[in-house]
Design a protein around this motif. Structure first.
Motif, PDB file in Angstrom:
ATOM      1  N   UNK A   1       0.982  -1.160   0.084  1.00 46.00           N
ATOM      2  CA  UNK A   1      -0.009  -0.074  -0.092  1.00 46.00           C
ATOM      3  C   UNK A   1       0.885   1.421  -0.100  1.00 46.00           C
ATOM      4  N   UNK A   2       0.391   2.105  -0.810  1.00 48.91           N
ATOM      5  CA  UNK A   2       1.179   3.574  -0.544  1.00 48.91           C
ATOM      6  C   UNK A   2       0.109   4.662  -0.168  1.00 48.91           C
ATOM      7  N   UNK A   3       0.737   5.280   0.893  1.00 45.08           N
ATOM      8  CA  UNK A   3      -0.071   6.206   1.375  1.00 45.08           C
ATOM      9  C   UNK A   3       0.243   7.539   0.614  1.00 45.08           C
ATOM     10  N   UNK A   4      -1.081   8.190   0.030  1.00 43.92           N
ATOM     11  CA  UNK A   4      -1.015   9.237  -0.780  1.00 43.92           C
ATOM     12  C   UNK A   4      -1.294  10.519   0.030  1.00 43.92           C
ATOM     13  N   UNK A   5      -1.099  11.524  -0.275  1.00 42.28           N
ATOM     14  CA  UNK A   5      -1.256  12.736   0.444  1.00 42.28           C
ATOM     15  C   UNK A   5      -1.680  13.838  -0.624  1.00 42.28           C
ATOM     16  N   UNK A   6      -2.650  14.506  -0.485  1.00 42.49           N
ATOM     17  CA  UNK A   6      -3.055  15.542  -1.753  1.00 42.49           C
ATOM     18  C   UNK A   6      -4.041  16.506  -0.938  1.00 42.49           C
ATOM     19  N   UNK A   7      -4.084  17.945  -1.175  1.00 43.23           N
ATOM     20  CA  UNK A   7      -5.156  18.803  -0.525  1.00 43.23           C
ATOM     21  C   UNK A   7      -6.347  18.286  -1.028  1.00 43.23           C
ATOM     22  N   UNK A   8      -6.547  17.769  -2.066  1.00 44.18           N
ATOM     23  CA  UNK A   8      -7.848  17.191  -2.538  1.00 44.18           C
ATOM     24  C   UNK A   8      -7.621  15.841  -3.503  1.00 44.18           C
ATOM     25  N   UNK A   9      -8.610  15.126  -3.453  1.00 43.59           N
ATOM     26  CA  UNK A   9      -8.447  13.964  -4.607  1.00 43.59           C
ATOM     27  C   UNK A   9      -9.667  13.941  -5.324  1.00 43.59           C
ATOM     28  N   UNK A  10     -10.024  15.151  -5.711  1.00 39.40           N
ATOM     29  CA  UNK A  10     -11.103  15.321  -6.559  1.00 39.40           C
ATOM     30  C   UNK A  10     -10.625  15.395  -8.081  1.00 39.40           C
ATOM     31  N   UNK A  11     -11.198  14.772  -8.968  1.00 45.54           N
ATOM     32  CA  UNK A  11     -10.712  14.452 -10.268  1.00 45.54           C
ATOM     33  C   UNK A  11     -11.620  15.342 -11.296  1.00 45.54           C
ATOM     34  N   UNK A  12     -11.054  15.417 -12.706  1.00 38.21           N
ATOM     35  CA  UNK A  12     -12.074  16.147 -13.541  1.00 38.21           C
ATOM     36  C   UNK A  12     -13.315  15.165 -13.626  1.00 38.21           C
ATOM     37  N   UNK A  13     -13.130  14.027 -13.548  1.00 38.17           N
ATOM     38  CA  UNK A  13     -13.995  12.836 -13.699  1.00 38.17           C
ATOM     39  C   UNK A  13     -15.147  12.943 -12.393  1.00 38.17           C
ATOM     40  N   UNK A  14     -14.733  13.618 -11.504  1.00 40.75           N
ATOM     41  CA  UNK A  14     -15.790  13.816 -10.619  1.00 40.75           C
ATOM     42  C   UNK A  14     -17.128  14.573 -11.178  1.00 40.75           C
ATOM     43  N   UNK A  15     -16.589  15.696 -11.825  1.00 42.63           N
ATOM     44  CA  UNK A  15     -17.681  16.517 -12.444  1.00 42.63           C
ATOM     45  C   UNK A  15     -18.457  15.736 -13.328  1.00 42.63           C
ATOM     46  N   UNK A  16     -17.602  15.050 -14.273  1.00 46.11           N
ATOM     47  CA  UNK A  16     -18.207  14.465 -15.366  1.00 46.11           C
ATOM     48  C   UNK A  16     -19.214  13.350 -14.913  1.00 46.11           C
ATOM     49  N   UNK A  17     -18.892  12.699 -13.861  1.00 44.81           N
ATOM     50  CA  UNK A  17     -19.703  11.764 -13.208  1.00 44.81           C
ATOM     51  C   UNK A  17     -21.116  12.333 -12.995  1.00 44.81           C
ATOM     52  N   UNK A  18     -21.204  13.559 -12.267  1.00 43.42           N
ATOM     53  CA  UNK A  18     -22.606  14.049 -11.941  1.00 43.42           C
ATOM     54  C   UNK A  18     -23.140  14.686 -13.148  1.00 43.42           C
ATOM     55  N   UNK A  19     -22.451  15.290 -13.923  1.00 46.87           N
ATOM     56  CA  UNK A  19     -22.993  15.900 -15.312  1.00 46.87           C
ATOM     57  C   UNK A  19     -23.623  14.679 -16.262  1.00 46.87           C
TER      58      UNK A  19
END
Ligand code: AMP
Ligand code: MG
Length: 487
Positions: free
Chosen positions: A173-191
């Motif tokens: 396992x790798x523990x990844x850090x980012x201020x957010x994991x929101x992707x372009x694909x998040x917006x595409x999904x709800x659209x």
């Protein structure tokens, strides 16, 4: 400095609720052991680096233990993969454990990759192998050290759990850090699933948490999109200037923050090759090195489409129009600096293009060329580098132009020139063969090579005593390694 049990959680994405993510517990790996940890990433959480050596550290990041305040969730998203739309993707093997605040008030997503099956695993096993976890760890920390925006990596935890790919491997396992994991694909999904209320909630979440300065603008969502365009233009300019090839620029792998995200068959160029394809499943070269620039724009257009409920088409088009000129300006600025220039002239673009063509034709090492160019005066450096080129007349003509350009730049002091150039031209990059050597050792239980390589790459611009072997062109076996997509 904090101990592991002193982290402060505030799980804002989890609070968006079940339309956005699903509660899933990590599936532990057998016999967890620390492979490598990043002190620089530990500092982002205010963690005392010595905690990495404690057994509880390996337990936390291999799914055996969880903080009481953590709320592990698998996020749902979709995206365009190799140009075609996939209606549902999501965290198939990674979990957002929670969001941690540090003392500076920054918040960091803790994302555990390889944590087992989720509702989005499709045909996959929810696992990540040691090889790909090490590659993600090394790449994200190395990119950061080069000044290229990237997600970060806290650690890799290895195990004895068997995982099947082309052959049997071990889970990690790798523990990844980012201020957010929101992707372009998040917006595409709800659209594309036509969920306007949730899409509006997501947009408000991104605006208020990640682009608060845009709230002051007359059109906050447009200002946010413009900022995303600008950040992507800058990130991709850095990839191109430093020879980083991402390999899978699907819109589900593009971060809403404009940081390098989701590492698969990525590579840094050894020899300069504009047409280089690092992903051997990419038969048409959609994500070849030079195509990353137009693909950046293509991906932003896909995001723009998903934002049409909030922003007028004309305004979106205008914002998209910023991408190429911004990219070009950033790229040229970086390349000027790599050439040691401090001023701008109209023909600089041509000077860069001509050099790259010569490098391409002669298979010149992209990283070492620029490093050597800064070792001494322009005249001395080009005289030595000449031997690397096949088209000597072509190189001589370029060298004359370059020397004249350096004269006009007006910075003759050799020491300053060297310092200035070495500060932007790395000596050490994550060459595929270096990663491969470290992985081979780790697979036989010796993690020291991964740790050493990580150390060297954390100071890529500084010549380090006794580390000459990390600043070499690849040996024959390491030149065109095929990196499997099955990570
Ligand atoms: P990637 O190509 O790594 O960006 O992954 C594309 C999609 O496949 C994402 O939704 C991943 O979560 C999912 N995925 C990749 N590998 C696995 C795996 N071993 N098990 C389950 N899902 C996976
Ligand atoms: Mg992905």
């Amino acid at each position: 400095m904090k101990a592991l049990d002193e982290l402060t959680f505030d799980n804002r994405f989890a609070r968006l609720g079940d339309a956005f993510s699903t509660h899933v517990l990590p599936e532990p790996l057998d016999e967890p052991r620390l492979v490598v940890a990043s002190n620089a990433a530990m500092a982002l959480l205010d963690l005392d680096p010595t905690v990495a050596e404690t057994p509880v550290f390996a337990e936390l990041f291999s799914g055996h233990k969880l903080w009481a305040e953590a709320e592990p969730r698998a996020m749902v998203y979709s995206g365009h993969q190799f140009g075609g739309y996939t209606p549902q993707l999501g965290d198939g093997r990674g979990l957002l454990l929670g969001e941690v605040y540090n003392e500076a008030g920054e918040h960091w997503d803790l994302h555990l990759k390889g944590a087992g099956m989720t509702p989005y695993s499709r045909m996959g096993d929810g696992r990540a192998v040691l090889r790909s976890s090490i590659r993600e760890f090394l790449a994200s920390e190395a990119l950061h050290a080069l000044g290229i925006p990237s997600s970060r990596a806290l650690c890799v935890i290895g195990s004895s759990t068997p995982v099947w790919r082309e052959k049997q491997e071990r889970g990690a396992m790798v523990l990844r850090l980012a201020p957010s994991h929101i992707r372009f694909g998040h917006f595409e999904y709800f659209y594309y699933t036509k969920k306007p209320e949730q899409q509006a909630e997501l947009a408000e979440h991104v605006l208020s948490l990640h682009y608060p300065e845009c709230k002051e603008q007359p059109e906050p969502y447009l200002a946010t999109f413009r900022e995303i365009v600008e950040r992507n233009a800058e990130m991709i300019a850095k990839w191109q200037a430093y020879g980083f090839c991402h390999g899978v620029m699907n819109t589900d792998n593009m971060s809403i923050l404009g940081i390098t995200f989701d590492f698969g068959p990525f590579a840094f160029l050894d020899d300069f090759d504009a047409h280089f394809i690092c992903n051997h499943s990419d038969h048409e070269g959609r994500y070849s090195f030079s195509n990353q620039v137009p693909i950046g724009q293509w991906n932003l257009s896909a995001l723009a489409q998903a934002l049409t409920p909030f922003i007028s088409v004309d305004a979106l088009k205008e914002a998209l129009g910023l991408y190429l000129p911004l990219y070009q300006a950033h790229y040229l600025d970086l390349m000027r600096r790599r050439l040691g220039l401090t001023t701008a002239e109209d023909d600089d673009q041509k000077l860069v293009e001509r050099l790259l063509k010569l490098m391409q034709n002669s298979g010149v090492d992209y990283t070492l060329f620029f490093r050597r160019l800064g070792d001494e005066s322009a005249a001395m450096a080009v005289a030595k580098l000449r031997d690397d080129f096949v088209d000597l007349a072509g190189f001589d003509a370029w060298a004359e132009l370059y020397k004249a350009r350096v004269e006009r730049d007006g910075n003759y002091n050799e020491k300053q020139r060297r310092e200035r150039m070495h500060a932007v031209n790395p000596l050490y990059i994550l060459r595929n063969y270096l990663a491969q050597n470290a992985i081979a050792a780790a697979e036989s239980g010796d993690y020291s090579e991964v740790q050493r390589l990580h150390e060297v790459l954390s100071k890529p611009f500084e010549e380090q005593a006794g580390m000459e072997q990390y600043a070499q062109r690849p040996p024959d076996w390491g030149k065109h390694l095929e990196i499997s997509c099955s990570s």
